[in-house]
Design a protein around this motif. Structure first.
Motif, PDB file in Angstrom:
ATOM      1  N   MET A 153       0.897  -1.352   0.152  1.00  9.19           N
ATOM      2  CA  MET A 153       0.194   0.234  -0.143  1.00  9.19           C
ATOM      3  C   MET A 153       0.960   0.882  -0.070  1.00  9.19           C
ATOM      4  O   MET A 153       0.479   2.113  -0.524  1.00  9.19           O
ATOM      5  N   PHE A 154       1.867   1.395   0.499  1.00  8.42           N
ATOM      6  CA  PHE A 154       2.724   2.696   0.780  1.00  8.42           C
ATOM      7  C   PHE A 154       3.432   2.535  -1.057  1.00  8.42           C
ATOM      8  O   PHE A 154       3.419   4.234  -1.367  1.00  8.42           O
ATOM      9  N   TYR A 155       3.828   2.228  -1.644  1.00  7.47           N
ATOM     10  CA  TYR A 155       4.156   1.942  -2.516  1.00  7.47           C
ATOM     11  C   TYR A 155       3.340   2.893  -3.606  1.00  7.47           C
ATOM     12  O   TYR A 155       3.463   3.507  -4.605  1.00  7.47           O
ATOM     13  N   VAL A 156       1.496   2.006  -3.786  1.00 12.48           N
ATOM     14  CA  VAL A 156       0.590   2.636  -3.906  1.00 12.48           C
ATOM     15  C   VAL A 156       0.286   3.676  -3.113  1.00 12.48           C
ATOM     16  O   VAL A 156       0.343   4.810  -4.959  1.00 12.48           O
ATOM     17  N   ALA A 157       0.777   4.280  -2.944  1.00 15.08           N
ATOM     18  CA  ALA A 157       0.135   5.179  -2.089  1.00 15.08           C
ATOM     19  C   ALA A 157       1.484   6.546  -2.755  1.00 15.08           C
ATOM     20  O   ALA A 157       1.023   7.638  -2.876  1.00 15.08           O
ATOM     21  N   ILE A 158       2.924   6.233  -2.647  1.00 12.65           N
ATOM     22  CA  ILE A 158       3.887   7.229  -3.262  1.00 12.65           C
ATOM     23  C   ILE A 158       3.846   7.769  -4.367  1.00 12.65           C
ATOM     24  O   ILE A 158       3.719   8.867  -5.078  1.00 12.65           O
ATOM     25  N   THR A 159       3.503   6.820  -5.501  1.00  9.52           N
ATOM     26  CA  THR A 159       3.541   6.639  -7.028  1.00  9.52           C
ATOM     27  C   THR A 159       1.941   7.259  -7.573  1.00  9.52           C
ATOM     28  O   THR A 159       1.655   7.732  -8.558  1.00  9.52           O
ATOM     29  N   ARG A 160       1.189   7.797  -6.730  1.00 12.66           N
ATOM     30  CA  ARG A 160      -0.171   7.818  -7.128  1.00 12.66           C
ATOM     31  C   ARG A 160       0.015   9.684  -6.897  1.00 12.66           C
ATOM     32  O   ARG A 160      -1.209  10.137  -7.599  1.00 12.66           O
ATOM     33  N   ALA A 161       1.015  10.146  -6.565  1.00 13.86           N
ATOM     34  CA  ALA A 161       0.953  11.857  -6.537  1.00 13.86           C
ATOM     35  C   ALA A 161       1.444  12.917  -7.826  1.00 13.86           C
ATOM     36  O   ALA A 161       1.372  11.435  -8.605  1.00 13.86           O
ATOM     37  N   ARG A 162       0.525  13.473  -7.807  1.00  8.39           N
ATOM     38  CA  ARG A 162       0.820  14.490  -9.165  1.00  8.39           C
ATOM     39  C   ARG A 162       2.129  14.928  -9.748  1.00  8.39           C
ATOM     40  O   ARG A 162       2.599  15.448 -10.081  1.00  8.39           O
ATOM     41  N   HIS A 163       2.066  15.637  -8.223  1.00  8.94           N
ATOM     42  CA  HIS A 163       3.608  16.453  -8.435  1.00  8.94           C
ATOM     43  C   HIS A 163       4.446  15.901  -7.000  1.00  8.94           C
ATOM     44  O   HIS A 163       5.482  16.078  -7.003  1.00  8.94           O
ATOM     45  N   LYS A 164       3.967  16.330  -5.926  1.00 12.04           N
ATOM     46  CA  LYS A 164       5.219  15.343  -4.536  1.00 12.04           C
ATOM     47  C   LYS A 164       3.725  14.629  -3.784  1.00 12.04           C
ATOM     48  O   LYS A 164       3.317  14.809  -3.960  1.00 12.04           O
TER      49      LYS A 164
END
Length: 77
Positions: free
Chosen positions: A1-12
């Motif tokens: 879930m951590f990977y999914v959360a950080i890869t879905r951000a649009r800018h930062k």
């Protein structure tokens, strides 16, 4: 879930953590080289990470904090 959360951000991404007890995921992330930029260069303007980008005429390294930062470096071939 951590990977999914950080890869879905649009800018930062902003990661908050306990400095006395950081998670193993954060420790790995901070030590990992940047994908697509094995040289891992810092932006001359804001100390962000330079990533490979394509322009109208050529490729170059641009700041990962774009559009807030316009720092660039030429691609060394």
């Amino acid at each position: 879930m951590f990977y999914v959360a950080i890869t879905r951000a649009r800018h930062k991404n902003y990661l908050l953590y306990d400095t006395l007890n950081p998670s193993k995921f954060l420790t790995e992330l901070m030590q990992a080289p940047t994908i697509g930029n094995p040289g891992f260069q810092k932006c001359p303007e804001c100390q962000g990470i330079l990533v490979k980008r394509k322009g109208h005429h050529n490729e170059f390294y641009g700041c990962s904090n774009y559009p807030q930062c316009n720092g660039t470096r030429p691609l060394l071939t």
